[in-house]
Design a protein around this motif. Structure first.
Motif, PDB file in Angstrom:
ATOM      1  N   UNK A 287      -6.418  45.137  17.270  1.00 23.44           N
ATOM      2  CA  UNK A 287      -7.334  44.501  16.256  1.00 23.44           C
ATOM      3  C   UNK A 287      -6.856  44.628  14.959  1.00 23.44           C
ATOM      4  N   UNK A 288      -6.292  45.815  14.526  1.00 23.38           N
ATOM      5  CA  UNK A 288      -6.033  46.190  13.256  1.00 23.38           C
ATOM      6  C   UNK A 288      -5.014  45.193  12.752  1.00 23.38           C
ATOM      7  N   UNK A 289      -4.124  45.034  13.706  1.00 23.11           N
ATOM      8  CA  UNK A 289      -2.694  43.975  13.519  1.00 23.11           C
ATOM      9  C   UNK A 289      -3.363  42.748  13.237  1.00 23.11           C
ATOM     10  N   UNK A 290      -4.325  42.207  13.969  1.00 21.22           N
ATOM     11  CA  UNK A 290      -4.964  40.981  13.832  1.00 21.22           C
ATOM     12  C   UNK A 290      -5.486  40.768  12.600  1.00 21.22           C
ATOM     13  N   UNK A 291      -6.106  41.737  12.105  1.00 19.35           N
ATOM     14  CA  UNK A 291      -6.933  41.687  11.065  1.00 19.35           C
ATOM     15  C   UNK A 291      -5.931  41.403   9.665  1.00 19.35           C
TER      16      UNK A 291
ATOM     17  N   UNK B  35      -4.706  38.099   9.960  1.00 19.52           N
ATOM     18  CA  UNK B  35      -5.592  37.139   9.769  1.00 19.52           C
ATOM     19  C   UNK B  35      -5.853  37.215   7.927  1.00 19.52           C
ATOM     20  N   UNK B  36      -5.793  38.385   7.394  1.00 17.88           N
ATOM     21  CA  UNK B  36      -5.806  38.583   5.620  1.00 17.88           C
ATOM     22  C   UNK B  36      -4.662  37.951   5.241  1.00 17.88           C
ATOM     23  N   UNK B  37      -3.399  38.126   5.805  1.00 22.26           N
ATOM     24  CA  UNK B  37      -2.355  37.498   5.289  1.00 22.26           C
ATOM     25  C   UNK B  37      -2.164  35.946   5.235  1.00 22.26           C
TER      26      UNK B  37
ATOM     27  N   UNK C 277     -11.977  44.150   0.419  1.00 22.85           N
ATOM     28  CA  UNK C 277     -13.050  45.002   0.822  1.00 22.85           C
ATOM     29  C   UNK C 277     -13.550  44.339   2.214  1.00 22.85           C
ATOM     30  N   UNK C 278     -13.340  43.095   2.564  1.00 19.02           N
ATOM     31  CA  UNK C 278     -13.551  42.694   3.907  1.00 19.02           C
ATOM     32  C   UNK C 278     -13.032  43.582   5.151  1.00 19.02           C
ATOM     33  N   UNK C 279     -11.855  43.716   4.855  1.00 23.78           N
ATOM     34  CA  UNK C 279     -11.008  44.337   5.724  1.00 23.78           C
ATOM     35  C   UNK C 279     -11.286  45.620   5.933  1.00 23.78           C
TER      36      UNK C 279
END
Lengths: 89, 198
Positions: free
Chosen positions: B5-9, B12-14, A80-82
């Motif tokens: 940015x998308x790659x960073x996100x 970060x999520x992983x 959800x955050x992503x």
């Protein structure tokens, strides 16, 4: 018997020792967690075997907790955050 | 949002995802019940996400996350922890996870002994002995000096050894966390009595 003294800022009568003692007593009992004593390393008195046993059990306990599956709600939360972030404003 | 940015996100999520089990274990070790531990982890994840710009690339993300969790825990639960800790054995109960696949009697003793270790010492012991942090990293997480962490870990081990009967010290078995305290008491009393003795 000594008369009871009330400290009024004058050490000239030789009461300095008593005041010092009171201060030490207060330090020892009213501030047991002061950083000074925290820094002091106690001499290691644990046997290698005792240390090993404690280390092994602690890791076992922690690994047992870590092994629990990640609840879905966390995965959902991160998703959800992503998604929120990738949406154009 | 740029591709970077998308790659960073994604990265970060992983990273957040892989740290969750350890964060939960740490929260539980601090004395939180399973539900409370999950609340703490959830709040940590939200804060980490909101503040990801302040995370310094190339530094240890796990250390950063543990720091957030600890600060969150201390600001919100300190009072409650102090109130409930050990009062009803809830700490030890909180650590019980099912199914208990290991020699449970032995571990039950250990959990109980661990619950008797003061919070700050227990936390230091867990960070060093189980979470895999260096003394330096643990000091950063707890916001104190490296020497303080070392001292706390020593005292935690000493306390556990005493409780579990792992100490072979005869006579001077008081070498627990309270040892220095009672020494201080002894010398202070001696000091106090000396003016009269003169």
């Amino acid at each position: 018997m000594r008369p009871t003294r009330v400290f009024c800022g004058d050490f000239s009568d030789g009461s300095a020792d008593i005041e010092g003692s009171v201060a030490r007593f207060a330090r020892a009992h009213m501030m047991p967690h002061n950083p000074q004593t925290d820094e002091q390393d106690e001499a290691p008195t644990l046997s290698d075997e005792a240390q090993k046993q404690i280390g092994r059990k602690l890791r076992l306990l922690y690994e047992q907790l870590e092994a629990e599956p990640i609840p879905d709600k966390f995965v959902d939360l991160l998703r959800a955050l992503a998604e929120k972030e990738s949406k154009p404003r | 949002m740029t591709k970077a940015d998308t790659e960073h996100a994604g990265f970060f999520t992983r990273e957040l995802l892989t740290t969750i089990p350890s964060l939960r274990a740490f929260a539980r070790s601090l004395g939180a019940t399973p539900d409370r531990a999950d609340d703490l982890v959830q709040e940590t994840l939200i804060k980490a996400w909101a503040n990801q710009q302040s995370f310094v690339q190339g530094t240890n993300l796990k250390t950063w996350l543990f720091t957030i969790l600890r600060n969150t825990a201390y600001s919100e639960y300190r009072k409650r922890w102090r109130e409930v800790e050990d009062a009803d054995g809830s700490y030890a109960a909180g650590l019980v996870s099912e199914p208990a696949q290991i020699a449970h009697l032995d571990m039950a003793d250990f959990k109980l002994a661990l619950s008797g270790v003061p919070q700050e010492q227990r936390e230091a012991l867990v960070l060093i002995g189980a979470s895999g942090f260096s003394y330096d990293e643990a000091a950063k997480i707890c916001g104190c000096a490296v020497g303080t962490i070392k001292s706390r870990v020593n005292r935690a081990r000493q306390r556990l050894a005493t409780t579990l009967g792992l100490n072979d010290i005869s006579g001077g078995g008081e070498a627990s966390a309270d040892g220095e305290h009672s020494d201080a008491l002894g010398s202070a009393q001696a000091d106090l009595s000396s003016p009269d003795a003169r």
